[in-house]
Design a protein around this motif. Structure first.
Motif, PDB file in Angstrom:
ATOM      1  N   SER A 110       0.831  -1.207   0.000  1.00  0.00           N
ATOM      2  CA  SER A 110       0.000   0.000   0.000  1.00  0.00           C
ATOM      3  C   SER A 110       0.866   1.257   0.000  1.00  0.00           C
ATOM      4  O   SER A 110       0.607   2.202  -0.749  1.00  0.00           O
ATOM      5  N   LEU A 111       1.886   1.283   0.839  1.00  0.00           N
ATOM      6  CA  LEU A 111       2.778   2.449   0.887  1.00  0.00           C
ATOM      7  C   LEU A 111       3.555   2.602  -0.412  1.00  0.00           C
ATOM      8  O   LEU A 111       3.793   3.725  -0.890  1.00  0.00           O
ATOM      9  N   THR A 112       3.919   1.486  -1.028  1.00  0.00           N
ATOM     10  CA  THR A 112       4.636   1.538  -2.298  1.00  0.00           C
ATOM     11  C   THR A 112       3.764   2.133  -3.393  1.00  0.00           C
ATOM     12  O   THR A 112       4.226   2.933  -4.216  1.00  0.00           O
ATOM     13  N   PHE A 113       2.490   1.756  -3.401  1.00  0.00           N
ATOM     14  CA  PHE A 113       1.576   2.346  -4.388  1.00  0.00           C
ATOM     15  C   PHE A 113       1.563   3.864  -4.269  1.00  0.00           C
ATOM     16  O   PHE A 113       1.625   4.593  -5.263  1.00  0.00           O
ATOM     17  N   LEU A 114       1.450   4.365  -3.041  1.00  0.00           N
ATOM     18  CA  LEU A 114       1.416   5.812  -2.839  1.00  0.00           C
ATOM     19  C   LEU A 114       2.719   6.460  -3.301  1.00  0.00           C
ATOM     20  O   LEU A 114       2.715   7.514  -3.945  1.00  0.00           O
ATOM     21  N   HIS A 115       3.828   5.822  -2.981  1.00  0.00           N
ATOM     22  CA  HIS A 115       5.137   6.346  -3.376  1.00  0.00           C
ATOM     23  C   HIS A 115       5.270   6.396  -4.882  1.00  0.00           C
ATOM     24  O   HIS A 115       5.821   7.355  -5.446  1.00  0.00           O
ATOM     25  N   ARG A 116       4.751   5.395  -5.579  1.00  0.00           N
ATOM     26  CA  ARG A 116       4.900   5.336  -7.038  1.00  0.00           C
ATOM     27  C   ARG A 116       4.059   6.377  -7.766  1.00  0.00           C
ATOM     28  O   ARG A 116       4.300   6.662  -8.931  1.00  0.00           O
ATOM     29  N   VAL A 117       3.034   6.931  -7.110  1.00  0.00           N
ATOM     30  CA  VAL A 117       2.274   8.011  -7.756  1.00  0.00           C
ATOM     31  C   VAL A 117       2.730   9.373  -7.255  1.00  0.00           C
ATOM     32  O   VAL A 117       2.053  10.377  -7.440  1.00  0.00           O
ATOM     33  N   GLY A 118       3.906   9.406  -6.616  1.00  0.00           N
ATOM     34  CA  GLY A 118       4.496  10.683  -6.230  1.00  0.00           C
ATOM     35  C   GLY A 118       4.028  11.239  -4.913  1.00  0.00           C
ATOM     36  O   GLY A 118       4.174  12.438  -4.660  1.00  0.00           O
ATOM     37  N   LEU A 119       3.441  10.406  -4.052  1.00  0.00           N
ATOM     38  CA  LEU A 119       2.980  10.861  -2.748  1.00  0.00           C
ATOM     39  C   LEU A 119       3.905  10.323  -1.660  1.00  0.00           C
ATOM     40  O   LEU A 119       4.420   9.208  -1.763  1.00  0.00           O
ATOM     41  N   TYR A 120       4.096  11.103  -0.609  1.00  0.00           N
ATOM     42  CA  TYR A 120       5.067  10.746   0.430  1.00  0.00           C
ATOM     43  C   TYR A 120       4.419  10.776   1.815  1.00  0.00           C
ATOM     44  O   TYR A 120       4.513  11.759   2.537  1.00  0.00           O
ATOM     45  N   PRO A 121       3.731   9.700   2.176  1.00  0.00           N
ATOM     46  CA  PRO A 121       3.189   9.645   3.531  1.00  0.00           C
ATOM     47  C   PRO A 121       4.304   9.525   4.560  1.00  0.00           C
ATOM     48  O   PRO A 121       5.333   8.896   4.307  1.00  0.00           O
ATOM     49  N   ILE A 122       4.096  10.133   5.701  1.00  0.00           N
ATOM     50  CA  ILE A 122       5.040  10.021   6.815  1.00  0.00           C
ATOM     51  C   ILE A 122       4.501   8.953   7.745  1.00  0.00           C
ATOM     52  O   ILE A 122       3.374   9.049   8.236  1.00  0.00           O
ATOM     53  N   VAL A 123       5.280   7.917   7.981  1.00  0.00           N
ATOM     54  CA  VAL A 123       4.825   6.769   8.749  1.00  0.00           C
ATOM     55  C   VAL A 123       5.375   6.851  10.170  1.00  0.00           C
ATOM     56  O   VAL A 123       6.595   6.991  10.364  1.00  0.00           O
ATOM     57  N   VAL A 124       4.479   6.787  11.136  1.00  0.00           N
ATOM     58  CA  VAL A 124       4.863   6.682  12.540  1.00  0.00           C
ATOM     59  C   VAL A 124       4.307   5.362  13.056  1.00  0.00           C
ATOM     60  O   VAL A 124       3.097   5.138  12.978  1.00  0.00           O
ATOM     61  N   HIS A 125       5.159   4.496  13.556  1.00  0.00           N
ATOM     62  CA  HIS A 125       4.649   3.191  13.957  1.00  0.00           C
ATOM     63  C   HIS A 125       4.836   2.947  15.447  1.00  0.00           C
ATOM     64  O   HIS A 125       5.730   3.509  16.091  1.00  0.00           O
ATOM     65  N   GLY A 126       3.960   2.114  15.971  1.00  0.00           N
ATOM     66  CA  GLY A 126       4.083   1.652  17.342  1.00  0.00           C
ATOM     67  C   GLY A 126       4.648   0.240  17.365  1.00  0.00           C
ATOM     68  O   GLY A 126       5.035  -0.305  16.333  1.00  0.00           O
ATOM     69  N   ALA A 127       4.677  -0.351  18.553  1.00  0.00           N
ATOM     70  CA  ALA A 127       5.154  -1.732  18.693  1.00  0.00           C
ATOM     71  C   ALA A 127       4.648  -2.325  20.001  1.00  0.00           C
ATOM     72  O   ALA A 127       5.343  -3.102  20.652  1.00  0.00           O
ATOM     73  N   GLY A 128       3.410  -1.955  20.365  1.00  0.00           N
ATOM     74  CA  GLY A 128       2.867  -2.379  21.654  1.00  0.00           C
ATOM     75  C   GLY A 128       2.825  -3.880  21.869  1.00  0.00           C
ATOM     76  O   GLY A 128       3.361  -4.391  22.870  1.00  0.00           O
ATOM     77  N   PRO A 129       2.209  -4.650  20.978  1.00  0.00           N
ATOM     78  CA  PRO A 129       2.128  -6.103  21.185  1.00  0.00           C
ATOM     79  C   PRO A 129       3.510  -6.761  21.235  1.00  0.00           C
ATOM     80  O   PRO A 129       3.742  -7.669  22.040  1.00  0.00           O
ATOM     81  N   GLN A 130       4.427  -6.289  20.370  1.00  0.00           N
ATOM     82  CA  GLN A 130       5.770  -6.859  20.368  1.00  0.00           C
ATOM     83  C   GLN A 130       6.491  -6.551  21.691  1.00  0.00           C
ATOM     84  O   GLN A 130       7.193  -7.408  22.248  1.00  0.00           O
ATOM     85  N   LEU A 131       6.316  -5.334  22.199  1.00  0.00           N
ATOM     86  CA  LEU A 131       6.939  -4.953  23.465  1.00  0.00           C
ATOM     87  C   LEU A 131       6.398  -5.793  24.612  1.00  0.00           C
ATOM     88  O   LEU A 131       7.160  -6.294  25.454  1.00  0.00           O
ATOM     89  N   ASN A 132       5.075  -5.989  24.619  1.00  0.00           N
ATOM     90  CA  ASN A 132       4.476  -6.801  25.684  1.00  0.00           C
ATOM     91  C   ASN A 132       5.007  -8.233  25.651  1.00  0.00           C
ATOM     92  O   ASN A 132       5.232  -8.865  26.690  1.00  0.00           O
ATOM     93  N   GLY A 133       5.230  -8.756  24.457  1.00  0.00           N
ATOM     94  CA  GLY A 133       5.753 -10.114  24.327  1.00  0.00           C
ATOM     95  C   GLY A 133       7.144 -10.253  24.911  1.00  0.00           C
ATOM     96  O   GLY A 133       7.449 -11.220  25.630  1.00  0.00           O
ATOM     97  N   LEU A 134       8.032  -9.285  24.604  1.00  0.00           N
ATOM     98  CA  LEU A 134       9.389  -9.345  25.133  1.00  0.00           C
ATOM     99  C   LEU A 134       9.428  -9.066  26.640  1.00  0.00           C
ATOM    100  O   LEU A 134      10.243  -9.647  27.372  1.00  0.00           O
TER     101      LEU A 134
END
Length: 822
Positions: free
Chosen positions: A88-112
């Protein structure tokens, strides 16, 4: 080649059917960026109308690149839907759009943390982050960030991992929450530098104090603070649920207009805990942003539909555009300065000079029996006159911003709540024409205008309305009585429609398509979707069986796998379209021919183009229109054959051809279909022109057979997507000038709306996406014994789907250009 992984599950496009659109690693030396962008944009057309996609692309491109969108990605999405997110992000990039992605990691953090024997602690929904938790959080954030970056780079998408340096912070409450930060500043330069380098910025939500201490910040909070600093058009929260769901009904909420709904929504019993917190945070965020900004809660697989279609796919949250109505003395309270801007920039009457802004104001202020509807921003104006039994919508003006934010829908809801019946007139050139069709119970065509209405429950009331409109503009002459019927009780809107020359059936005609996976099938579905008298009932594709047909929005239709023996068992239709490869449709046709009073059948393949028991469906040529009223079997001509015969016909019909014409044809690679081959491989086509079947091509035989003129046809394929250029070299009899030949073509096609004779040389870039044929560039040899000219045609439209729709209309007793010329 790396195929798109789990691409757009909602749209259920199987990997094989997407092979022509597969996202691959690339460099400027392999695939030209502009060609790739055009390809991706055409795929976007599959999820919405061409107009919608182009509107949103223009809208998103109207701001600085860093102001397009901020996308907050939940940790669960990185675990469960990484491939889909990357595509999905690649599609946006290929039409000249640049979304800024901010990600979390809650489930992964809870697991560790669980593995480390650390029990997560929360206070008021905020994670208490001690030293050990912070150390693990940093490790998890870096791992998840790199995982997304690597997934994007495998698809050839340039990225920049940013694990710190963007968010400046101070302790939220060191004693209470320990290493948890409150964002105090945003370093935009890191983000802008990434975008200048054409790389997607992938951010973690870790922040840093002035003395260098790293602090943990909730990813939702970080995304919100970033949005306040950058003021993007869109803030997108990706989650696995794909939206916000009503706690009582369980249904997804499509739109929330906070200005009107926030207070009531927060009082609902099911709005509590995390849901209440999220809605409150979103409300606070949007209050700090321009009214044009909005928040979407959506799944990764539906990101495209949410961004590029009016209907969307998740939950859209916006401040909204509160609509107010003004009557009588209240009209004097209108802000005329803001209304002037709307009228000067968007009112067709003002722009054309037919009316001045002062004349509009005078009409509003001097009359008593009118109601004026406006939104708070004066991006829309609707004026309703109540000077007769049936209220008349006299003026409807909306800015592009209003259209993109669905403000007309808010206004229309208010109007329908106030008026149980309504009539209005719209020029055929109006940008709102299709929108009006979708909201009308009936309509009536004049030469340049269309009359619409809803709530008129008898033929008499309809007739009175039409007579009133005729008297309103005496330059229009009523020559036929409209045919009225109650709307058909189906999910598809029914229209009562008539034109000057004849009356047409008002009941929606039912269409079935066999083999709708290919490009032509998709284009035909789009046309049926916009047709006022057709509804799609069956759409069959073995590879897409069970999936929703996303190209059709009048009602929910699913792909099915219909075999020849199933045709007699399924719900009946008025016309079956065979959109199958050559040599495949015969068992289906034979099965239908066995049924009593079988429905109309149109074959898009070449299987019946030489069969005299089938009507060859090129309506503009050979005087065949009248014969369609009793025809049930139509063979749709080929794309090359349609363009070539249209070019030859004026010369053939006057016996001016001396000897065998030569036709040099070049098609875009969509003409090679969706099955992978050298002829639709962009790597093979780059900087290349590929000839094939240079003698005895099926279209050479088709052109020669139906024009009764042997031709030499030489086909080629090029690197553009759709559109054909044909160069015709025709030896001619007699002594004619270029002007003579040009006038001959103009006279032949002067009454054909889908054939245009130009004074210039037609080019492929001007015909792609158009329903008509263009002919021009007429040149005579020095000896005047041969004429050379060009014909251009869109192979997917007039060369296939548009022509098919012409034939459907003629077979079913509709106007030939219904659904084509609006």
């Amino acid at each position: 080649m790396i195929r798109i992984c789990k691409q757009l599950r909602k749209f259920r496009l199987a990997e094989k059917s997407l092979s022509r659109f597969a996202i691959r690693p690339f460099s400027a030396s392999i695939v030209p960026r502009i060609t790739e962008k055009e390809t991706i944009v055409k795929l976007l057309y599959n999820i919405g109308s061409r107009k919608e996609v182009e509107q949103y692309l223009q809208h998103f491109s109207s701001v600085e690149s860093h102001q397009f969108a901020i996308i907050k990605v939940g940790g669960a999405v990185l675990t469960d839907d990484l491939d889909t997110l990357a595509s999905s992000l690649t599609f946006l990039h290929r039409v000249g759009l640049y979304p800024i992605v901010v990600h979390g990691a809650g489930p992964q953090l809870n697991g560790l943390l669980d593995k480390a024997g650390i029990i997560p602690e929360y206070e008021e929904g905020i994670r208490i982050t001690d030293g050990k938790t912070l150390a693990i959080a940093r490790q998890v954030f870096h791992q998840e960030n790199m995982k997304l970056v690597e997934a994007l780079e495998k698809l050839g998408t340039k990225t920049r991992p940013i694990n710190g340096g963007v968010f400046g912070a101070e302790y939220l409450d060191k004693e209470k929450y320990k290493y948890v930060g409150k964002v105090t500043s945003i370093n935009k330069e890191l983000i802008e530098s990434s975008i200048r380098a054409e790389a997607l910025p992938i951010l973690t939500s870790l922040a840093t104090t002035e003395d260098g201490q790293i602090l943990n910040v909730n990813a939702d909070v970080a995304a919100g603070e970033l949005a306040k600093a950058l003021q993007p058009l869109k803030i997108v929260y990706l989650n696995e649920k794909g939206g916000l769901f009503h706690g009582v009904t369980g249904k997804k909420i499509d739109v929330i207009n906070l200005d009107e709904e926030y207070e009531d929504l927060m009082q609902q019993s099911w709005v509590k805990y995390g849901t209440k917190l999220k809605i409150r945070e979103i409300n606070d965020l949007l209050c700090a942003l321009p009214r044009s900004s909005s928040v979407s809660i959506i799944s990764a697989e539906n990101l495209h539909k949410e961004l590029f279609t009016h209907s969307g796919a998740g939950t859209l949250i916006r401040r909204g555009y509160k609509v107010s109505s003004y009557k009588g003395e209240q009209i004097k309270d209108l802000d005329l300065s803001k209304l002037r801007v709307l009228l000067e920039e968007n009112d067709p009457d003002v722009l054309s000079g037919n009316q001045t802004v002062e004349q509009v104001f005078k009409s509003l202020l001097d009359r008593k029996n009118i109601t004026v509807y406006c939104d708070a921003s004066f991006d829309i104006l609707a004026v309703i006159s109540k000077e007769s039994d049936t209220p008349l919508l006299e003026k409807f003006v909306a800015s592009k911003t209003a259209m993109l934010n669905n403000v007309p829908e808010n206004v229309w809801d208010c109007i329908k709540s106030d008026e149980k019946k309504l009539a209005w007139v719209s020029p055929k050139t109006s940008p709102h024409r299709q929108w009006f069709f979708e909201r009308a119970d009936g309509s009536y065509n004049f030469v340049n205008r269309t009359l619409f209405w809803y709530g008129l429950e008898s033929e008499e009331s309809v007739q009175k309305f039409i007579e009133r409109m005729v008297n309103f503009d005496r330059s229009q002459h009523l020559t036929s009585r409209p045919q009225f019927s109650n709307p058909v009780k189906t999910q598809v809107r029914s229209y009562t429609r008539a034109a000057f020359s004849r009356s047409y059936s008002t009941e929606a005609k039912r269409i079935g398509i066999i083999g709708a996976r290919g490009y032509t099938g998709q284009e035909l579905i789009h046309l049926i979707n916009n047709h006022p008298h057709l509804e799609l009932v069956h759409v069959s594709s073995r590879e897409l069986a069970g999936q929703t047909c996303v190209h059709y929005s009048k009602s929910q239709v699913h792909y099915s796998n219909i075999g020849p023996d199933d045709l007699a068992k399924v719900d009946p239709v008025d016309c079956w379209v065979m959109a199958l490869p050559n040599g495949v449709c015969k068992p289906f046709v034979n099965s239908l021919l066995k049924t009593p009073n079988h429905p109309a059948i149109i074959d898009l393949s070449a299987d019946y183009r030489f069969d005299s028991t089938w009507q060859y469906g090129l309506p503009e040529l050979y005087n065949i229109r009248k014969s369609f009223k009793d025809v049930k079997l139509v063979s749709n001509p080929g794309c090359y054959a349609t363009g070539s015969q249209t070019g030859l016909y004026p010369l053939v019909s006057r016996d001016l051809i001396k000897s065998q014409p030569t036709i040099f044809g070049v098609s875009g690679y969509s003409g090679a279909g969706t099955t992978p081959s050298r002829k639709n491989d962009l790597n093979e086509l780059k900087d290349n022109l590929m000839g094939y079947t240079l003698t005895n091509h099926i279209h050479e035989r088709e052109i020669s057979f139906h024009s009764k003129t042997p031709v030499a046809f030489i086909p080629h394929v090029a690197s553009w997507f759709q559109g054909i250029s044909l160069t015709l070299n025709v030896p001619i009899k007699g002594n004619y000038s270029v002007e003579d030949i040009h006038n001959l073509f103009k006279e032949t096609y002067e009454n054909e709306p889908l054939i245009k004779v130009l004074d210039t040389v037609p080019e492929v870039k001007d015909i792609a996406g158009k329903h008509h044929i263009e002919i021009g560039g007429f040149t005579l040899s020095p000896a005047k014994d041969r004429v050379v000219f060009l014909v251009t045609i869109d192979n997917l439209l007039k060369g296939a789907a548009t022509q098919c729709l012409q034939n459907i209309n003629l077979m079913l007793g509709l106007k030939e250009t219904d659904g084509i010329l609006q």
